[in-house]
Design a protein around this motif. Structure first.
Motif, mmCIF file in Angstrom:
data_model
loop_
_atom_site.group_PDB
_atom_site.id
_atom_site.type_symbol
_atom_site.label_atom_id
_atom_site.label_comp_id
_atom_site.label_asym_id
_atom_site.label_seq_id
_atom_site.Cartn_x
_atom_site.Cartn_y
_atom_site.Cartn_z
ATOM 1 N N ALA A 199 -90.193 -74.910 -29.273
ATOM 2 C CA ALA A 199 -89.117 -74.092 -29.832
ATOM 3 C C ALA A 199 -88.451 -74.791 -31.008
ATOM 4 O O ALA A 199 -88.102 -74.163 -32.012
ATOM 5 C CB ALA A 199 -88.088 -73.776 -28.750
ATOM 6 N N ILE A 200 -88.275 -76.096 -30.895
ATOM 7 C CA ILE A 200 -87.681 -76.868 -31.990
ATOM 8 C C ILE A 200 -88.585 -76.824 -33.215
ATOM 9 O O ILE A 200 -88.126 -76.628 -34.345
ATOM 10 C CB ILE A 200 -87.427 -78.330 -31.546
ATOM 11 N N LYS A 201 -89.884 -76.990 -32.990
ATOM 12 C CA LYS A 201 -90.842 -76.933 -34.094
ATOM 13 C C LYS A 201 -90.804 -75.574 -34.790
ATOM 14 O O LYS A 201 -90.796 -75.496 -36.032
ATOM 15 C CB LYS A 201 -92.254 -77.220 -33.585
ATOM 16 N N LEU A 202 -90.769 -74.522 -34.011
ATOM 17 C CA LEU A 202 -90.748 -73.166 -34.572
ATOM 18 C C LEU A 202 -89.515 -72.954 -35.431
ATOM 19 O O LEU A 202 -89.586 -72.366 -36.515
ATOM 20 C CB LEU A 202 -90.788 -72.137 -33.444
ATOM 21 N N TYR A 203 -88.364 -73.463 -34.968
ATOM 22 C CA TYR A 203 -87.141 -73.294 -35.757
ATOM 23 C C TYR A 203 -87.192 -74.126 -37.037
ATOM 24 O O TYR A 203 -86.865 -73.642 -38.123
ATOM 25 C CB TYR A 203 -85.899 -73.662 -34.945
ATOM 26 N N LEU A 204 -87.597 -75.391 -36.922
ATOM 27 C CA LEU A 204 -87.658 -76.246 -38.110
ATOM 28 C C LEU A 204 -88.590 -75.666 -39.165
ATOM 29 O O LEU A 204 -88.329 -75.773 -40.362
ATOM 30 C CB LEU A 204 -88.113 -77.658 -37.717
ATOM 31 N N LYS A 205 -89.653 -75.041 -38.707
ATOM 32 C CA LYS A 205 -90.610 -74.438 -39.636
ATOM 33 C C LYS A 205 -89.969 -73.318 -40.450
ATOM 34 O O LYS A 205 -90.418 -73.010 -41.562
ATOM 35 C CB LYS A 205 -91.815 -73.908 -38.852
ATOM 36 N N SER A 206 -88.910 -72.713 -39.912
ATOM 37 C CA SER A 206 -88.220 -71.630 -40.618
ATOM 38 C C SER A 206 -87.156 -72.151 -41.586
ATOM 39 O O SER A 206 -86.593 -71.383 -42.368
ATOM 40 C CB SER A 206 -87.555 -70.686 -39.602
ATOM 41 N N VAL A 207 -86.867 -73.438 -41.528
ATOM 42 C CA VAL A 207 -85.870 -74.050 -42.411
ATOM 43 C C VAL A 207 -86.564 -74.496 -43.698
ATOM 44 O O VAL A 207 -87.536 -75.268 -43.639
ATOM 45 C CB VAL A 207 -85.201 -75.256 -41.721
ATOM 46 N N PRO A 208 -86.117 -74.034 -44.866
ATOM 47 C CA PRO A 208 -86.834 -74.310 -46.120
ATOM 48 C C PRO A 208 -87.188 -75.776 -46.354
ATOM 49 O O PRO A 208 -88.315 -76.086 -46.752
ATOM 50 C CB PRO A 208 -85.857 -73.796 -47.179
ATOM 51 N N VAL A 209 -86.259 -76.675 -46.080
ATOM 52 C CA VAL A 209 -86.527 -78.079 -46.385
ATOM 53 C C VAL A 209 -87.632 -78.659 -45.502
ATOM 54 O O VAL A 209 -88.358 -79.580 -45.903
ATOM 55 C CB VAL A 209 -85.232 -78.922 -46.252
ATOM 56 N N PHE A 210 -87.822 -78.107 -44.289
ATOM 57 C CA PHE A 210 -88.859 -78.591 -43.377
ATOM 58 C C PHE A 210 -90.144 -77.776 -43.468
ATOM 59 O O PHE A 210 -91.192 -78.214 -42.978
ATOM 60 C CB PHE A 210 -88.353 -78.572 -41.928
ATOM 61 N N SER A 211 -90.070 -76.615 -44.084
ATOM 62 C CA SER A 211 -91.223 -75.707 -44.108
ATOM 63 C C SER A 211 -92.411 -76.256 -44.881
ATOM 64 O O SER A 211 -93.535 -75.777 -44.715
ATOM 65 C CB SER A 211 -90.807 -74.356 -44.700
ATOM 66 N N VAL A 212 -92.180 -77.270 -45.728
ATOM 67 C CA VAL A 212 -93.262 -77.836 -46.538
ATOM 68 C C VAL A 212 -94.037 -78.911 -45.784
ATOM 69 O O VAL A 212 -95.050 -79.417 -46.279
ATOM 70 C CB VAL A 212 -92.701 -78.432 -47.852
ATOM 71 N N MET A 213 -93.596 -79.253 -44.591
ATOM 72 C CA MET A 213 -94.260 -80.308 -43.829
ATOM 73 C C MET A 213 -95.561 -79.815 -43.231
ATOM 74 O O MET A 213 -95.736 -78.620 -42.958
ATOM 75 C CB MET A 213 -93.339 -80.817 -42.706
ATOM 76 N N SER A 214 -96.482 -80.729 -43.018
ATOM 77 C CA SER A 214 -97.746 -80.386 -42.370
ATOM 78 C C SER A 214 -97.491 -80.078 -40.899
ATOM 79 O O SER A 214 -96.466 -80.466 -40.329
ATOM 80 C CB SER A 214 -98.722 -81.555 -42.487
ATOM 81 N N GLU A 215 -98.445 -79.378 -40.281
ATOM 82 C CA GLU A 215 -98.321 -79.041 -38.863
ATOM 83 C C GLU A 215 -98.224 -80.307 -38.012
ATOM 84 O O GLU A 215 -97.443 -80.370 -37.051
ATOM 85 C CB GLU A 215 -99.523 -78.212 -38.414
ATOM 86 N N LEU A 216 -98.993 -81.317 -38.387
ATOM 87 C CA LEU A 216 -98.988 -82.572 -37.629
ATOM 88 C C LEU A 216 -97.623 -83.244 -37.706
ATOM 89 O O LEU A 216 -97.085 -83.719 -36.696
ATOM 90 C CB LEU A 216 -100.068 -83.510 -38.165
ATOM 91 N N ALA A 217 -97.043 -83.273 -38.910
ATOM 92 C CA ALA A 217 -95.738 -83.907 -39.090
ATOM 93 C C ALA A 217 -94.645 -83.141 -38.361
ATOM 94 O O ALA A 217 -93.769 -83.734 -37.717
ATOM 95 C CB ALA A 217 -95.407 -84.007 -40.574
ATOM 96 N N LEU A 218 -94.700 -81.810 -38.442
ATOM 97 C CA LEU A 218 -93.707 -80.989 -37.744
ATOM 98 C C LEU A 218 -93.793 -81.196 -36.232
ATOM 99 O O LEU A 218 -92.774 -81.292 -35.540
ATOM 100 C CB LEU A 218 -93.920 -79.514 -38.071
ATOM 101 N N THR A 219 -95.000 -81.275 -35.727
ATOM 102 C CA THR A 219 -95.189 -81.495 -34.295
ATOM 103 C C THR A 219 -94.614 -82.840 -33.880
ATOM 104 O O THR A 219 -93.932 -82.961 -32.847
ATOM 105 C CB THR A 219 -96.686 -81.437 -33.939
ATOM 106 N N SER A 220 -94.858 -83.853 -34.695
ATOM 107 C CA SER A 220 -94.356 -85.197 -34.398
ATOM 108 C C SER A 220 -92.829 -85.228 -34.397
ATOM 109 O O SER A 220 -92.200 -85.786 -33.488
ATOM 110 C CB SER A 220 -94.898 -86.186 -35.435
ATOM 111 N N ILE A 221 -92.228 -84.594 -35.409
ATOM 112 C CA ILE A 221 -90.768 -84.547 -35.503
ATOM 113 C C ILE A 221 -90.180 -83.783 -34.313
ATOM 114 O O ILE A 221 -89.211 -84.219 -33.682
ATOM 115 C CB ILE A 221 -90.332 -83.868 -36.830
#
Length: 231
Positions: free
Chosen positions: A10-32
């Motif tokens: 759920a955290i990953k899904l929300y961060l992905k919707s935030v412009p500053v985090f949306s440019v991150m790779s799937e791997l990086a988003l998952t790690s964060i």
């Protein structure tokens, strides 16, 4: 208050919707997301204090977090407000300095807490993410600098009038502003006594009406005139 799914997914899904985090790779988003935590901050509670060690970056999930600067003479000034999707607290990590402001919940809020080491690791590994963070930080500093510079050269009534007009515009309440005199003082960088004195003068002049944590602009044009010093 609304409860949110606190899972990494759920955290990953929300961060992905935030412009500053949306440019991150799937791997990086998952790690964060795996290392982050969703925290509830009740209204009036401090998320962190000025000068403390910065151990995390935060993203507002919902609510409002005020960034508060405490001056050497003990006054408090609200220099910014973070709302849904805003990322904050990164400057202290980028400069390796202690917090330059405190952060307090204006209303019951949820924030995503991203640990310092994980944030810095992904910042180094993801150039586009770093660029977005630096752009966001630079723009926020520019706006804050312009605001503080403008207020520094204005007299107390003009500063207060400008803030009242801003609050009225942001609130969309057509002249009704719900705020305490203490908080007004923090927003303008004035003592409560000074705020009360100015408001009292305006009330006697029929420009405003005041109540408990409530202020009504009876003559907005008069407040506008105060804001430009045309009195």
């Amino acid at each position: 208050m609304i409860e949110f799914d606190k899972s990494p997914q759920a955290i990953k899904l929300y961060l992905k919707s935030v412009p500053v985090f949306s440019v991150m790779s799937e791997l990086a988003l998952t790690s964060i997301a795996n290392s982050s935590r969703l925290k509830r901050i009740p209204k009036g509670y401090l998320l962190f204090s000025q000068t403390e060690f910065a151990d995390a970056v935060y993203v507002v999930r919902t609510g409002c977090i005020a960034l508060i600067l405490t001056t050497s003479d003990g006054r408090e000034l609200i220099i910014n407000e973070m709302r849904d999707g805003d990322c904050f607290g990164e400057l202290s990590l980028l400069t390796d300095q202690s917090r330059s402001t405190g952060a307090m919940a204006r209303v019951d809020s949820f924030v995503i807490s991203i640990p310092r080491d994980d944030f810095l690791r992904e910042l180094t590994a993801e150039p586009e993410f770093m660029r977005r963070i630096l752009e966001t930080t630079a723009e926020r500093l520019r706006v804050s600098s312009e605001r503080e510079s403008a207020l520094a050269f204005l007299n107390a009534p003009t500063r207060l009038a400008k803030v009242l007009l801003m609050l009225d515009k942001e609130g969309g309440s057509k002249g009704i502003i719900r705020i305490s005199q203490d908080e007004l003082g923090r927003r303008v960088g004035l003592t409560r006594q000074t705020v009360a004195k100015i408001l009292g003068h305006w009330r006697r002049s029929g420009i405003i009406k005041t109540g408990r944590r409530r202020l009504e602009l009876i003559k907005p044009a008069a407040i506008q005139a105060e804001a430009v010093g045309d009195t």
